[in-house]
Scaffold this active site. Structure first.
Site, short mmCIF file in Angstrom:
data_model
loop_
_atom_site.label_atom_id
_atom_site.label_comp_id
_atom_site.label_asym_id
_atom_site.label_seq_id
_atom_site.Cartn_x
_atom_site.Cartn_y
_atom_site.Cartn_z
N ASP A 1 1.83 -2.36 -6.21
CA ASP A 1 2.48 -1.35 -5.38
C ASP A 1 2.76 -1.89 -3.98
O ASP A 1 3.76 -1.55 -3.34
CB ASP A 1 1.58 -0.10 -5.31
CG ASP A 1 2.39 1.18 -5.14
OD1 ASP A 1 3.62 1.10 -4.96
OD2 ASP A 1 1.79 2.27 -5.19
N GLU B 1 5.40 8.52 4.12
CA GLU B 1 3.98 8.77 3.86
C GLU B 1 3.07 7.83 4.64
O GLU B 1 1.94 8.18 4.97
CB GLU B 1 3.69 8.67 2.36
CG GLU B 1 4.42 9.68 1.49
CD GLU B 1 3.86 11.09 1.60
OE1 GLU B 1 3.00 11.34 2.47
OE2 GLU B 1 4.31 11.96 0.84
N LYS C 1 -1.26 1.46 0.75
CA LYS C 1 -0.24 0.41 0.79
C LYS C 1 0.93 0.84 1.67
O LYS C 1 1.66 -0.01 2.20
CB LYS C 1 0.22 0.05 -0.62
CG LYS C 1 0.72 1.23 -1.47
CD LYS C 1 2.18 1.53 -1.29
CE LYS C 1 2.55 2.80 -2.05
NZ LYS C 1 3.98 3.11 -1.96
N SER D 1 12.23 1.44 -0.20
CA SER D 1 11.01 1.96 0.43
C SER D 1 11.32 2.63 1.76
O SER D 1 11.77 1.99 2.71
CB SER D 1 10.01 0.82 0.64
OG SER D 1 8.96 1.22 1.50
N ARG D 2 11.03 3.93 1.84
CA ARG D 2 11.22 4.66 3.10
C ARG D 2 10.28 4.12 4.18
O ARG D 2 10.64 4.08 5.36
CB ARG D 2 10.97 6.15 2.88
CG ARG D 2 11.95 6.81 1.96
CD ARG D 2 11.81 8.32 1.97
NE ARG D 2 10.54 8.78 1.47
CZ ARG D 2 10.29 9.08 0.20
NH1 ARG D 2 11.24 8.94 -0.70
NH2 ARG D 2 9.10 9.50 -0.17
#
Length: 337
Positions: free
Chosen positions: A243, A280, A190, A253-254
């Site tokens: 998610d 990520e 995601k 959210s980075r």
């Protein structure tokens, strides 16, 4: 229970606070002495959890040996450190102790395998592994914002132990799942879509564009997941669509924040430096791209993201590529290769 939490980033600290609140004896571990000293002195992690006080009852240490006495171990280290940390644990932790991994991603050093596989390999198959994953921002969990998550494991007893340790009746609800494959893949991939959703926002595209990107992105994640042994229905749950929603739509959210910067003209490296913490989705895109090629699975959005992030393809050109694909039915071969 005695719970040993490895990792003092925002998520590790938020979960340590939750476990402490639930009445457990909690120790948080970091490999950085400087960070340990700072957290002990300030009792706060202002960079990642501004305004949040870390209770005095949570011990903070750089000594991993305490993991040997723990009833439950929680791994909240960055993705690049999962394998090395698990290898260190293997020399300390007795057989049978449940290990809960809360990181999302894949192990690129071992053929893009899931983190539960990495941990199981390091521990010699002696310890049940649980993936705790779902729509969760550390910033909200640390402030007791109502949250739901899923504990997935091949071991029902391990999943239920994790559920019992983390769940409370005022802010944190935990479901269990036997589909650890689907839950881990949903959590890992995601982030690819969240980066792309951020790019869409950065380009100034509309809600229509973002909704299409999220929906079709989830379709191809599920397509790869089912090929790798996941259950279709898992991707309609907390670790899938849940998610995806929270990561694509929140400024916590980075991945989304980095995507916005890329959409506004920054390179992937510039965006990650400005965000200042691990993005990520950048690493998940590489993993997803190579896994899809290995499995012969069509993942056009992931392929487009790979070209944007790793080969500097302009985002507008990637959009044109996606819109120009051949016609097809919406549900045509959705759940098969």
């Amino acid at each position: 229970m005695k719970v040993f939490v490895l990792g003092t980033g925002g998520w590790g600290i938020a979960l340590a606070m939750l476990l402490h609140q639930n009445g457990h004896e909690v120790t948080s571990w970091t490999y950085l002495q400087e960070e340990c000293d700072l957290l002990l002195r300030e009792r706060a992690h202002e960079k990642l959890l501004p305004g949040v006080h870390i209770p005095e009852g949570i011990d903070i240490t750089t000594d991993m040996s305490g993991a040997a006495q723990a009833d439950l171990i929680v791994m909240a280290v960055p993705s690049f450190a999962v394998a090395s940390t698990a290898e260190q644990l293997a020399a300390i932790v007795p057989a049978g102790t449940v290990i809960v991994n809360v990181g999302k991603g894949l192990d690129s050093g071992h053929g893009y395998c899931r983190f539960s596989q990495t941990i199981d390999r390091a521990m010699g198959g002696r310890n049940p592994v649980v993936a705790l994953t779902g729509p969760t921002h550390a910033e909200e969990v640390a402030r007791n914002v109502p949250t739901a998550i899923v504990a997935a494991s091949a071991s029902r007893a391990a999943a239920e132990l994790t559920q019992s340790a983390f769940m409370n009746d005022h802010s944190f609800r935990v479901y269990t799942s036997a589909d650890i494959v689907g839950c881990e893949l949903g959590g890992a991939f995601k982030n690819i879509i969240a980066l792309g959703a951020g790019i869409s926002d950065g380009l100034g595209l509309g809600d229509n564009s973002k909704a299409a990107f999220m929906t079709r992105g989830l379709t191809e994640i599920a397509r790869l997941g089912v090929t790798l042994g996941a259950k279709q229905k898992t991707f309609a749950g907390l670790s899938g669509v849940g998610d995806l929603i929270v990561t694509c739509c929140s400024m916590h959210s980075r991945n989304r924040r980095a995507g916005i910067l890329i959409g506004k003209g920054a390179t992937a490296q510039q965006a990650m430096r400005e965000v200042g913490a691990t993005v990520e989705g950048y690493y998940a895109t590489e993993a997803g791209y190579h896994l899809a090629k290995q499995q012969g699975v069509s993942m056009p959005i992931t392929e487009a993201m790979y070209e944007v992030l790793y080969h500097d393809l302009p985002a507008q050109e990637a959009i044109r590529m996606l819109l120009g694909r051949p016609r097809r039915g919406e549900h045509e071969e959705v759940w098969v290769r």
